[in-house]
Design an enzyme around this catalytic site. Sequence first.
Site, mmCIF file in Angstrom:
data_model
loop_
_atom_site.group_PDB
_atom_site.id
_atom_site.type_symbol
_atom_site.label_atom_id
_atom_site.label_comp_id
_atom_site.label_asym_id
_atom_site.label_seq_id
_atom_site.Cartn_x
_atom_site.Cartn_y
_atom_site.Cartn_z
ATOM 1 N N ARG A 105 0.804 -1.071 -0.146
ATOM 2 C CA ARG A 105 -0.070 -0.055 0.063
ATOM 3 C C ARG A 105 0.774 1.382 0.195
ATOM 4 O O ARG A 105 2.002 1.499 0.670
ATOM 5 C CB ARG A 105 -0.842 -0.101 1.354
ATOM 6 C CG ARG A 105 -2.043 -0.989 1.104
ATOM 7 C CD ARG A 105 -2.607 -1.418 2.593
ATOM 8 N NE ARG A 105 -3.673 -2.334 2.273
ATOM 9 C CZ ARG A 105 -3.531 -3.530 2.337
ATOM 10 N NH1 ARG A 105 -2.159 -3.992 2.633
ATOM 11 N NH2 ARG A 105 -4.546 -4.503 2.187
ATOM 12 N N HIS A 130 -0.974 -2.574 -4.439
ATOM 13 C CA HIS A 130 -0.371 -3.359 -5.446
ATOM 14 C C HIS A 130 -0.428 -2.720 -6.878
ATOM 15 O O HIS A 130 -0.527 -3.493 -7.860
ATOM 16 C CB HIS A 130 -1.045 -4.760 -5.512
ATOM 17 C CG HIS A 130 -0.893 -5.654 -4.387
ATOM 18 N ND1 HIS A 130 0.198 -5.580 -3.645
ATOM 19 C CD2 HIS A 130 -1.839 -6.403 -3.826
ATOM 20 C CE1 HIS A 130 -0.180 -6.467 -2.557
ATOM 21 N NE2 HIS A 130 -1.075 -7.029 -2.679
ATOM 22 N N HIS A 204 2.686 -12.859 -4.977
ATOM 23 C CA HIS A 204 1.186 -12.976 -4.297
ATOM 24 C C HIS A 204 0.708 -14.546 -4.317
ATOM 25 O O HIS A 204 -0.379 -14.447 -4.349
ATOM 26 C CB HIS A 204 0.370 -11.836 -4.692
ATOM 27 C CG HIS A 204 -0.592 -11.518 -3.550
ATOM 28 N ND1 HIS A 204 -1.735 -12.338 -3.209
ATOM 29 C CD2 HIS A 204 -0.558 -10.341 -2.842
ATOM 30 C CE1 HIS A 204 -2.357 -11.802 -2.004
ATOM 31 N NE2 HIS A 204 -1.709 -10.453 -1.873
ATOM 32 N N ASP A 278 -2.504 -9.106 8.200
ATOM 33 C CA ASP A 278 -2.291 -8.819 7.102
ATOM 34 C C ASP A 278 -0.903 -7.608 7.564
ATOM 35 O O ASP A 278 -1.290 -6.433 7.436
ATOM 36 C CB ASP A 278 -3.436 -8.178 6.356
ATOM 37 C CG ASP A 278 -3.167 -7.492 4.873
ATOM 38 O OD1 ASP A 278 -2.094 -8.025 4.342
ATOM 39 O OD2 ASP A 278 -4.131 -6.980 4.410
ATOM 40 N N GLU A 344 4.786 -12.265 1.338
ATOM 41 C CA GLU A 344 5.350 -11.478 0.317
ATOM 42 C C GLU A 344 6.635 -10.892 0.749
ATOM 43 O O GLU A 344 6.508 -9.635 1.500
ATOM 44 C CB GLU A 344 4.237 -10.584 -0.168
ATOM 45 C CG GLU A 344 2.963 -11.255 -0.447
ATOM 46 C CD GLU A 344 1.882 -10.014 -0.290
ATOM 47 O OE1 GLU A 344 1.745 -8.721 -1.231
ATOM 48 O OE2 GLU A 344 1.018 -10.108 0.592
#
Length: 382
Positions: A105, A130, A204, A278, A344
């Site tokens: 982000r 992304h 991803h 996340d 990631e």
Amino acid sequence: MRMSDLAKAAAAAALMTVAAPAAAVDVSRSTLGTLPDGRTVPAVTLSNRNGIKATVIGWGAALQSLVVPDHGGHSADVVLGYATLKDYLDHPQYFGATVGRFANRIAKGRFTLDGKTYQVPVNNGANSLHGGTAGFDKQLWHVVEATGGASGHVTLRHVSPDGEMGYPGTLTVDATYTLGEDDRLTIEYRATTTAPTIVNVTNHTYWNLSGEGSANGAMRHLVTIPAEAYLPTDAGAIPTGEVRAVAGTDFDFRKPHAVGERVRDASDQQLVFGRGYDHNWVVGRAVTADEHLMARAVDPVSGRGFELWSNQPGLQFYSGNFLDSTTSGKARRIYRAGDAIVFEPQIFPDTPNQPAFGSAQLNPGETYRNIISYRFSRMAAR
């Protein structure tokens, strides 16, 4: 040489040809389908003699399928994805995709570079995610090379023109997938630019080591992340700037923990914000020349596991919180929240707006590099 000697020599040569060992890793080509504009989407499969088979597609330079045997030799496809190109177009989910030009982000989709402010598309609440609405995951990459042998690899390329999604500079990006006979799958990203820009490219892939068609989700997977700290976020998943110690929190994965162990009854506000994990773990503070251990994941049901190594400082770990039971995958089973997990390796989210995190800038004459290596193992299931 007499005719009989010639015949013997020819027969010996033929025998030698037949008896020559096959390549350790085989490479085959096919197509996934055709885009509405008529362009064909290539698919390349790398297969080693131990039963591991990886299929990479040109749409988003994505890992579409990865078949891995368990301890007993039973094979399963362990990554989420679609069987058809139409599904990738109709239901974009970042499955296995290469994401960029800036992965993760950027707050409000804005950043300043060399005194100039840039605006990129906002596609995740108030923020850019992304690379924006048409990031690298929604581009057709072309195959530069696909070769088998002692190891097999395929290299795909995307040339992102100056101004694509609002980013400056023409960026040439290569994604190379390599499968070895040592059961190691490596993804290497390299990029160069014609003008100063920002870059953060990663993969991803959604992992379910029981098999993407299995009824067993990923919440029982045992995960280890060798990090002393992580980056807490605001409600929009933008890091606050704090680097918080994991000790004594639900973010401490220095010893193996089942993913769902803390998610199920989450009371930590950070887990409430994201409906699970996340977040970015601080494995290092800068990109390194060599790879280092980023994470381990083991499925106690099948015994399949891997170590993840990379040269990046940050690891975004996502527990599949927003898989919403509306998407059907390759095995035609609905993907539910918690059915897969994502790792990631990358620089830290929102780095362009947070100088304390370092720099995301790439200049002409420099080469961006992110190397991601999965080292697979199999043990007896519990």
